[in-house]
Design a protein around this motif. Structure first.
Motif, short mmCIF file in Angstrom:
data_model
loop_
_atom_site.label_atom_id
_atom_site.label_comp_id
_atom_site.label_asym_id
_atom_site.label_seq_id
_atom_site.Cartn_x
_atom_site.Cartn_y
_atom_site.Cartn_z
N PHE A 28 0.77 -1.25 -0.06
CA PHE A 28 0.22 0.01 0.04
C PHE A 28 0.83 1.37 0.16
O PHE A 28 0.32 2.27 0.64
N LEU A 29 1.88 1.32 -0.70
CA LEU A 29 2.73 2.52 -0.65
C LEU A 29 3.10 3.09 0.38
O LEU A 29 3.19 4.54 0.46
N GLY A 30 3.45 2.33 1.18
CA GLY A 30 4.10 3.10 2.50
C GLY A 30 3.19 3.02 3.77
O GLY A 30 3.50 3.53 4.91
N ASN A 69 2.03 5.79 -7.07
CA ASN A 69 2.76 4.86 -7.51
C ASN A 69 3.87 5.40 -8.29
O ASN A 69 3.43 5.97 -9.47
N GLY A 70 5.00 5.70 -8.06
CA GLY A 70 6.00 6.19 -8.82
C GLY A 70 6.70 5.35 -9.97
O GLY A 70 7.31 5.88 -10.97
N ASN A 96 9.61 2.68 -4.52
CA ASN A 96 10.25 1.90 -3.96
C ASN A 96 10.73 0.91 -4.74
O ASN A 96 10.06 0.03 -5.44
N GLU A 97 12.17 0.72 -5.04
CA GLU A 97 12.49 -0.10 -5.72
C GLU A 97 12.67 -1.68 -5.19
O GLU A 97 12.59 -2.41 -5.86
#
Length: 149
Positions: A28-30, A69-70, A96-97
């Motif tokens: 969930f993206l952090g 999301n990047g 986040n890689e």
């Protein structure tokens, strides 16, 4: 609670503070699921299918934060950013890689809200369209079979 000793401070300094539910935070993206108001998949973000639901959620939750999301191209995030600016909602692009997730955007709080349904379900109209396509294909095949019979 127990008192922190020197080893705890050293561990926190070297590795960072301990976090709960690391798998949920990656997905969930952090943030964690219990804080999420609405979550869009990458496909929904890229095709702008969940914009109306996101718009409604932003209207009702003006104190929330939008996480994007990047790994999605910036041209696909344009509409979501415009909505966030419209309602003065803070947004962040998270890259986040180390995490691979299918989540494209998350509207979240800093505290738990425990909302049961956070995902937007695919519309039933698209299912009806696919049913129509399959019946037209079947009827076409039936016609071809009749020609050769």
């Amino acid at each position: 609670m127990t008192k922190k000793n020197v080893d705890d401070y050293l561990t926190d300094g070297i590795y960072g503070t301990r976090q709960t539910k690391k798998a949920e935070r990656k997905k969930f993206l952090g943030t964690i699921r219990e804080r999420v108001v609405i979550a869009l998949t990458k496909g929904q973000v890229m095709s702008d299918k969940g914009l109306s639901e996101l718009n409604e959620a932003m209207q009702a939750n003006k104190g929330a934060k939008l996480l994007l999301n990047g790994h999605i191209g910036y041209k696909f995030l344009k509409e979501e950013k415009a909505l966030a600016n419209k309602y003065n909602i803070e947004y962040s692009v998270i890259t986040n890689e180390n995490a691979d997730t299918n989540i494209g955007a998350v509207l979240t709080y800093d505290f738990a809200i425990d909302k049961e349904n956070i995902f937007i379900e695919e519309s039933q109209e698209s299912e009806k369209d696919t049913d129509k396509k399959t019946t037209s294909k079947e009827s076409f095949l039936a016609k071809v079979k009749k020609w050769f019979s």
